[in-house]
Design a protein around this motif. Structure first.
Motif, PDB file in Angstrom:
ATOM      1  N   TRP A  51      40.230   9.458 -12.590  1.00 19.16           N
ATOM      2  CA  TRP A  51      41.400   9.080 -13.375  1.00 19.16           C
ATOM      3  C   TRP A  51      40.914   8.436 -14.673  1.00 19.16           C
ATOM      4  O   TRP A  51      40.118   7.501 -14.633  1.00 19.16           O
ATOM      5  N   GLN A  63      49.626  11.997 -13.267  1.00 16.12           N
ATOM      6  CA  GLN A  63      49.624  10.862 -14.177  1.00 16.12           C
ATOM      7  C   GLN A  63      50.284   9.686 -13.474  1.00 16.12           C
ATOM      8  O   GLN A  63      50.965   9.851 -12.457  1.00 16.12           O
ATOM      9  N   LYS A 114      45.516   9.522 -16.389  1.00 13.35           N
ATOM     10  CA  LYS A 114      45.742  10.932 -16.101  1.00 13.35           C
ATOM     11  C   LYS A 114      44.567  11.455 -15.305  1.00 13.35           C
ATOM     12  O   LYS A 114      43.413  11.112 -15.594  1.00 13.35           O
ATOM     13  N   GLN A 115      44.851  12.270 -14.308  1.00 12.07           N
ATOM     14  CA  GLN A 115      43.798  12.800 -13.449  1.00 12.07           C
ATOM     15  C   GLN A 115      43.036  13.906 -14.171  1.00 12.07           C
ATOM     16  O   GLN A 115      43.624  14.860 -14.681  1.00 12.07           O
TER      17      GLN A 115
END
Length: 433
Positions: free
Chosen positions: A78, A340, A72-73
């Motif tokens: 990430w 994501q 997920k960013q």
């Protein structure tokens, strides 16, 4: 299964023509070859050539051994993110395959046939609960008059298909190679390597027959006198029976001035080694696999000093495209939210080179942009106290701080001498000081 309840009620879509596939009835390495009886080998026959098998197995094995993370960013980076509804189906894709076997089947289908079709099984909430790699030779892409894409799937009990069905593109992950004729029909590198693989198979078959005959070539028995057909047939039969096959090399006694003359080229005359080497190189070129990866590099270019650069080149030239395409296909198939997605951990490519990894960690830690615990986590080691902060040596200053110092230089020697001397504190008369 959720997809079994779907049926197409409108006008049936039109099948997409499969131009350029090796599964076609006619397989021609060049125009007019079929009429001359010169066809290329099929997929199964080409896999008998060691270079084709080595390239396909190497690429599929190297990609399948890499871990797949769900991330997920967070700002500009990430980070690993826990999302069981996305990660569990990939960890256990179906009852008979684990993740490594599933990814290897995915890549093998793409490498051999140019197309990978993955059937997605969803629950009532459209969450993916299982995935199956289908036989690409039996799946038919369809295009409706509206432009919508569908796929016709045959009955396959192993994949849970009890009858032939047609499903929309949203239920299929379609990963494909280059598409020179139609955007839905990918082409395998084996198309370009078919001629070289066929030649390699022919060389090996001829060599097997040659060495099975005690490495003695065929020839002609000639007589200075005319002989009848019956006598010629009898002499030929007796010669092949007594001196052919396992009897090759035995002493022959002939009379009437008969002589034996070899007419077949030897392996040296035909330069079979050079031809076989070229066939291996051509197959590796089609798959973008460096020769050292399949044990065919005579120069020994792989050394401990350049392994890192070679692996980076191998990843860039050969593995990066199929890896990133698989990531995008998984994101689209699972319908992941923005920010994501799936990421293949390519650090596993250098897992067998600890020297290069440790040297990279040392430079990153010394440069102050990596924390010790981050390097320890990459090596599957527990964190230590104080290891969450990057460190840098004290003598390093920010450029801004140095610029501020230069604006206010230190006082010169004359200015320092004229500066007032600090007064001494008054003496205390009570203690004589």
């Amino acid at each position: 299964m959720g997809f079994l309840s779907w049926r197409r009620k409108a006008a049936p879509p039109v099948p997409v023509p499969s131009s350029g596939s090796l599964t076609d009835v006619v397989r021609e390495p060049f125009a007019g070859a079929w009429q001359a009886g010169m066809t290329v080998d099929s997929h199964h026959e080409l896999l008998a050539f060691s270079a084709v098998f080595a390239c396909v197995d190497r690429i599929a094995s190297d990609i399948s051994k890499l871990g797949i993370r769900y991330v997920k960013q967070n700002g500009i980076i990430w980070q690993d993110y826990s999302a069981p509804r996305f990660t569990v189906p990939l960890r256990n894709p179906n009852p008979y395959q684990n993740r490594i076997q599933f990814v290897k089947a995915w890549q093998l289908s793409r490498l051999l046939h140019g197309n990978t079709y993955v059937l997605l099984v969803r629950d009532a909430l459209r969450n993916v609960v299982a995935m199956y790699v289908l036989d690409p030779r039996r799946v038919v892409p369809l295009v409706a008059t509206s432009g919508a894409v569908f796929y016709q799937l045959p009955a396959d009990p192993l994949r849970g298909l009890r009858e032939q069905i047609t499903v929309p593109a949203s239920e299929i992950i379609h990963d494909r190679g280059i598409c020179p004729w139609h955007p839905l029909i990918g082409v395998s590198p084996i198309i370009a390597a078919a001629a070289a693989g066929t030649m390699g198979n022919r060389i090996q078959q001829n060599s097997r027959k040659f060495f099975g005959n005690m490495s003695r070539p065929g020839g002609i028995l000639s007589s200075p006198k005319p002989i009848g057909d019956d006598t010629a047939i009898r002499v030929k039969r007796d010669w092949e029976t007594n001196f052919g096959g396992e009897n090759a090399g035995r002493v022959a006694v002939v009379g009437d001035g008969m002589q034996y003359n070899a007419i077949m080229m030897t392996a040296t005359d035909a330069q079979l080694i050079e031809q076989l080497k070229w066939a291996v190189e051509d197959v590796a070129r089609c798959y973008h696999v460096p020769l050292y990866k399949i044990g065919a590099d005579p120069t020994g270019s792989k050394t401990a000093a350049n392994i890192g650069a070679l692996e980076q080149s191998y990843y860039t030239d050969c593995l990066q495209s199929p890896i990133e395409e698989m990531e995008v296909c998984l994101d689209d198939g699972f319908e992941v939210p923005d920010g994501q997605g799936f990421k293949v951990d390519v650090r596993g490519l250098l897992r067998m080179d600890p020297g290069a990894r440790y040297d990279a960690y040392a430079k990153a830690l010394g440069g102050g942009w990596m924390a010790p615990n981050e390097a320890r986590a990459a090596e599957n080691m527990a964190p230590v106290a104080g290891g969450d902060t990057p460190y840098l040596q004290q003598q390093n200053y920010a450029l801004k701080a140095l610029a501020e110092r230069d604006k206010n230089p230190a006082p010169s020697g004359a200015a320092a001498a004229s500066a007032p001397t600090p007064k001494e504190p008054p003496k205390d008369p009570t203690n004589g000081n």
